[in-house]
Design a protein around this motif. Structure first.
Motif, PDB file in Angstrom:
ATOM      1  N   GLU A  91     -23.319   1.913  -8.781  1.00  0.00           N
ATOM      2  CA  GLU A  91     -24.094   2.273  -7.592  1.00  0.00           C
ATOM      3  C   GLU A  91     -25.011   3.455  -7.902  1.00  0.00           C
ATOM      4  O   GLU A  91     -26.183   3.473  -7.516  1.00  0.00           O
ATOM      5  N   ALA A  92     -24.487   4.424  -8.640  1.00  0.00           N
ATOM      6  CA  ALA A  92     -25.287   5.599  -8.996  1.00  0.00           C
ATOM      7  C   ALA A  92     -26.482   5.208  -9.864  1.00  0.00           C
ATOM      8  O   ALA A  92     -27.600   5.693  -9.641  1.00  0.00           O
ATOM      9  N   LEU A  93     -26.272   4.325 -10.832  1.00  0.00           N
ATOM     10  CA  LEU A  93     -27.381   3.915 -11.686  1.00  0.00           C
ATOM     11  C   LEU A  93     -28.421   3.101 -10.928  1.00  0.00           C
ATOM     12  O   LEU A  93     -29.612   3.179 -11.234  1.00  0.00           O
ATOM     13  N   ASP A  94     -27.988   2.347  -9.946  1.00  0.00           N
ATOM     14  CA  ASP A  94     -28.966   1.639  -9.099  1.00  0.00           C
ATOM     15  C   ASP A  94     -29.854   2.649  -8.376  1.00  0.00           C
ATOM     16  O   ASP A  94     -31.067   2.464  -8.264  1.00  0.00           O
ATOM     17  N   ILE A  95     -29.271   3.737  -7.916  1.00  0.00           N
ATOM     18  CA  ILE A  95     -30.025   4.778  -7.221  1.00  0.00           C
ATOM     19  C   ILE A  95     -30.971   5.481  -8.191  1.00  0.00           C
ATOM     20  O   ILE A  95     -32.139   5.718  -7.880  1.00  0.00           O
ATOM     21  N   VAL A  96     -30.474   5.819  -9.374  1.00  0.00           N
ATOM     22  CA  VAL A  96     -31.323   6.450 -10.391  1.00  0.00           C
ATOM     23  C   VAL A  96     -32.470   5.509 -10.761  1.00  0.00           C
ATOM     24  O   VAL A  96     -33.615   5.935 -10.931  1.00  0.00           O
ATOM     25  N   LEU A 146     -25.217   9.376 -19.621  1.00  0.00           N
ATOM     26  CA  LEU A 146     -25.393   8.229 -18.735  1.00  0.00           C
ATOM     27  C   LEU A 146     -26.842   8.125 -18.258  1.00  0.00           C
ATOM     28  O   LEU A 146     -27.421   7.037 -18.220  1.00  0.00           O
ATOM     29  N   LEU A 147     -27.445   9.263 -17.934  1.00  0.00           N
ATOM     30  CA  LEU A 147     -28.864   9.247 -17.559  1.00  0.00           C
ATOM     31  C   LEU A 147     -29.726   8.759 -18.712  1.00  0.00           C
ATOM     32  O   LEU A 147     -30.677   8.005 -18.508  1.00  0.00           O
ATOM     33  N   GLY A 148     -29.412   9.193 -19.911  1.00  0.00           N
ATOM     34  CA  GLY A 148     -30.154   8.730 -21.080  1.00  0.00           C
ATOM     35  C   GLY A 148     -30.036   7.228 -21.264  1.00  0.00           C
ATOM     36  O   GLY A 148     -31.030   6.549 -21.536  1.00  0.00           O
ATOM     37  N   LEU A 149     -28.846   6.693 -21.093  1.00  0.00           N
ATOM     38  CA  LEU A 149     -28.664   5.244 -21.174  1.00  0.00           C
ATOM     39  C   LEU A 149     -29.440   4.541 -20.069  1.00  0.00           C
ATOM     40  O   LEU A 149     -30.047   3.487 -20.298  1.00  0.00           O
ATOM     41  N   ALA A 150     -29.416   5.113 -18.890  1.00  0.00           N
ATOM     42  CA  ALA A 150     -30.115   4.503 -17.756  1.00  0.00           C
ATOM     43  C   ALA A 150     -31.613   4.464 -18.015  1.00  0.00           C
ATOM     44  O   ALA A 150     -32.279   3.475 -17.718  1.00  0.00           O
ATOM     45  N   GLN A 160     -24.068  -3.481 -16.576  1.00  0.00           N
ATOM     46  CA  GLN A 160     -23.960  -3.570 -18.037  1.00  0.00           C
ATOM     47  C   GLN A 160     -24.105  -2.199 -18.684  1.00  0.00           C
ATOM     48  O   GLN A 160     -23.423  -1.893 -19.660  1.00  0.00           O
ATOM     49  N   VAL A 161     -24.987  -1.361 -18.138  1.00  0.00           N
ATOM     50  CA  VAL A 161     -25.141  -0.006 -18.675  1.00  0.00           C
ATOM     51  C   VAL A 161     -23.838   0.766 -18.472  1.00  0.00           C
ATOM     52  O   VAL A 161     -23.366   1.458 -19.379  1.00  0.00           O
ATOM     53  N   VAL A 162     -23.225   0.632 -17.301  1.00  0.00           N
ATOM     54  CA  VAL A 162     -21.950   1.319 -17.024  1.00  0.00           C
ATOM     55  C   VAL A 162     -20.868   0.802 -17.953  1.00  0.00           C
ATOM     56  O   VAL A 162     -20.085   1.582 -18.499  1.00  0.00           O
ATOM     57  N   ASP A 163     -20.808  -0.515 -18.165  1.00  0.00           N
ATOM     58  CA  ASP A 163     -19.806  -1.082 -19.070  1.00  0.00           C
ATOM     59  C   ASP A 163     -19.992  -0.531 -20.479  1.00  0.00           C
ATOM     60  O   ASP A 163     -19.021  -0.136 -21.145  1.00  0.00           O
TER      61      ASP A 163
END
Length: 173
Positions: A91-96, A146-150, A160-163
């Motif tokens: 959910e956080a990465l969707d927001i980012v 995590l931000l870098g991956l995003a 998939q990024v979270v996994d």
């Protein structure tokens, strides 16, 4: 809004496309672009340089508004903490991702980076797990990773990024 302020804004809007050209626009050229007389322009701006500075201030204000992650921070802070970590991070990465898409739409030449406030909000999501999940790194460092991956994995869905973030790149077994 009063008439002088409306006139100032009209002149700035008309002047923006003229800024950055050589030679710099004269008061006569700026007035003509705005559809006003030079006398009208000089009634609200002392000279062409003041118009240029007002244009620069307008552009900086627009950029600042675009880059402000306040809405996304509120959404990140509202993520329920009673759901599993992977669900929260997805959910956080969707927001980012929404933040990055907004930047790309409003500032097409810009490359989005992880805003420090977004990193802090992600740190808050990870911090409760620091002790009982035995995270390998401090929550703040993991939030940056995590931000870098995003940012780098825009073509991957958030799940998939979270996994990848939580379990690595290797398939076990």
């Amino acid at each position: 809004m009063d008439a002088p302020e409306q006139l100032r804004q009209a002149i700035v809007r008309a002047a923006l496309p003229l800024i950055g050209h050589d030679p710099p626009p004269s008061t006569a050229r700026l007035a003509a672009a705005a559809g006003v007389t030079e006398t009208d322009l000089l009634a609200v701006f002392p000279d062409a340089g003041a118009v240029v500075r007002a244009c620069a201030a307008t552009v900086l204000a627009q950029i600042s508004t675009t880059l402000d992650p306040a809405a996304e921070i509120r959404r990140l802070d509202a993520i329920r903490t009673d759901q599993p970590l992977a669900a929260r991070l997805t959910e956080a990465l969707d927001i980012v991702g929404d933040y990055h898409r907004r930047i790309r739409a409003d500032l097409p030449a810009g490359q989005p980076a992880g805003h420090p406030d977004l990193r802090q909000a992600l740190t808050r999501l990870l911090a409760p797990h620091e002790a009982h999940l035995h995270l390998r790194l401090p929550a703040g460092d993991l939030a940056g990773a995590l931000l870098g991956l995003a940012c780098a994995g825009d073509e991957l869905p958030s799940a998939q990024v979270v996994d990848l973030f939580l379990h690595g790149a290797l398939v076990s077994g």
